[in-house]
Design a protein around this motif. Sequence first.
Motif, PDB file in Angstrom:
ATOM      1  N   ALA A 136       0.809  -1.211   0.000  1.00  0.00           N
ATOM      2  CA  ALA A 136       0.000   0.000   0.000  1.00  0.00           C
ATOM      3  C   ALA A 136       0.846   1.267   0.000  1.00  0.00           C
ATOM      4  N   ALA A 137       2.082   1.169   0.448  1.00  0.00           N
ATOM      5  CA  ALA A 137       2.915   2.358   0.615  1.00  0.00           C
ATOM      6  C   ALA A 137       3.445   2.847  -0.721  1.00  0.00           C
ATOM      7  N   ASP A 138       3.473   4.169  -0.884  1.00  0.00           N
ATOM      8  CA  ASP A 138       4.112   4.777  -2.052  1.00  0.00           C
ATOM      9  C   ASP A 138       5.602   4.973  -1.832  1.00  0.00           C
ATOM     10  N   SER A 139       5.998   5.156  -0.580  1.00  0.00           N
ATOM     11  CA  SER A 139       7.403   5.359  -0.244  1.00  0.00           C
ATOM     12  C   SER A 139       7.665   4.732   1.116  1.00  0.00           C
ATOM     13  N   ILE A 140       8.843   4.118   1.270  1.00  0.00           N
ATOM     14  CA  ILE A 140       9.176   3.388   2.493  1.00  0.00           C
ATOM     15  C   ILE A 140      10.521   3.853   3.024  1.00  0.00           C
ATOM     16  N   PHE A 159      18.079   2.842  -8.513  1.00  0.00           N
ATOM     17  CA  PHE A 159      17.066   3.517  -9.318  1.00  0.00           C
ATOM     18  C   PHE A 159      17.207   5.015  -9.098  1.00  0.00           C
ATOM     19  N   GLU A 160      16.952   5.794 -10.133  1.00  0.00           N
ATOM     20  CA  GLU A 160      17.095   7.229 -10.026  1.00  0.00           C
ATOM     21  C   GLU A 160      16.179   7.811  -8.964  1.00  0.00           C
ATOM     22  N   TYR A 191      10.485  -4.938  -2.441  1.00  0.00           N
ATOM     23  CA  TYR A 191       9.265  -5.729  -2.513  1.00  0.00           C
ATOM     24  C   TYR A 191       8.314  -5.170  -3.566  1.00  0.00           C
ATOM     25  N   ALA A 192       7.782  -6.062  -4.386  1.00  0.00           N
ATOM     26  CA  ALA A 192       6.736  -5.743  -5.369  1.00  0.00           C
ATOM     27  C   ALA A 192       7.128  -4.523  -6.211  1.00  0.00           C
ATOM     28  N   ARG A 193       6.257  -3.517  -6.288  1.00  0.00           N
ATOM     29  CA  ARG A 193       6.530  -2.390  -7.192  1.00  0.00           C
ATOM     30  C   ARG A 193       7.743  -1.577  -6.777  1.00  0.00           C
ATOM     31  N   HIS A 194       8.152  -1.679  -5.507  1.00  0.00           N
ATOM     32  CA  HIS A 194       9.311  -0.909  -5.070  1.00  0.00           C
ATOM     33  C   HIS A 194      10.610  -1.448  -5.672  1.00  0.00           C
ATOM     34  N   SER A 199       7.972   1.314 -12.096  1.00  0.00           N
ATOM     35  CA  SER A 199       6.714   1.447 -11.364  1.00  0.00           C
ATOM     36  C   SER A 199       6.495   2.881 -10.907  1.00  0.00           C
ATOM     37  N   ASP A 200       5.350   3.097 -10.244  1.00  0.00           N
ATOM     38  CA  ASP A 200       5.024   4.429  -9.723  1.00  0.00           C
ATOM     39  C   ASP A 200       5.473   4.612  -8.277  1.00  0.00           C
TER      40      ASP A 200
END
Length: 318
Positions: A136-140, A159-160, A191-194, A199-200
């Motif tokens: 659920a998190a956009d940033s960790i 990643f940039e 994890y996942a999209r991170h 990804s976003d």
Amino acid sequence: MTQQAAFAPDDSPLEVLPRDLSAYRKGNTGIAYVHRFESGRPGPHVLINALTHGNEICGMVAATRLLDTGVRPKIGTLTVGFANVQAYEAFDIDRPYENRQLVHNLNRIWSPEMLDGSEQSPELRRARELRPVLAAADSILDIHSTRAPVQPFWVYPEFERNAALTLAVGNPLVHLVMPPGAAPGTGVMSYARHGDPASDSLGAVVVECGQHFARSSADLATDVTLRFLAHHGLIDALPAPADSALARRFRLLEVHLVQTERFAFTRPVIGFETFAQGELIAVDSGKEIRSPCDGCTIFMPTRDPVVGREGVYLTVQV
């Protein structure tokens, strides 16, 4: 010639110790030790993740500070979580370095193969509980510390977005960047999209705040946490970060896992030591670990070799 184990002495004082976390168990998400606060206004969902490793307690200090002082997001959503509480609760003041994990390293098991597999452990059970929290998190911000009293540093996939995020937050000014596939396992920050460069995700990073039980590590963890939230706009802006031109960036070259109990360094090390090309760094029951380049800087050298765990990270400044 018989190789003797070489480890730097470890006489760091225990300035900060664990505290009872039972008051934070219930949370408000249906997942133990996970607390979520929604502003009702558009904005990023930021996760502050503490205690991925049970004895890395600076993150506990930062997370409890947020909860105890009632920090709430101006925009977006703030989630504060305590990850491996079971390992944390296994702390023994006479053996303060032994409760990093119970079975698995919680920062290496975030792959579908591990999470969807049949293997069981306290860490795998907890990771399976926390999957929706990370997703659920956009940033960790995943808060860690080190066994030796070395300078703090960021760690993140190459990643940039991660580089831009850490430079914008500021201190610490040392960056360890991980090319895809260079490190063993899959960490929280991948994890996942991170872990997907396309990804976003707004960035998932680790901050290593210094020695586990140092007051300075707890203070830095709290400071980084607040600056991380301020960068994302969840709390009021803070003073300008350190000059990013002063940052030093190290790229991971190799990770050597401990193969035998005879793993040993050729001289006492704590991290950030530099080796010339071809210089012998460590041996592991006859296997030589040599520097692959001039100026090879080591990170996170093990003090107590455990077969199958990381022995040393080899990097080069870029």
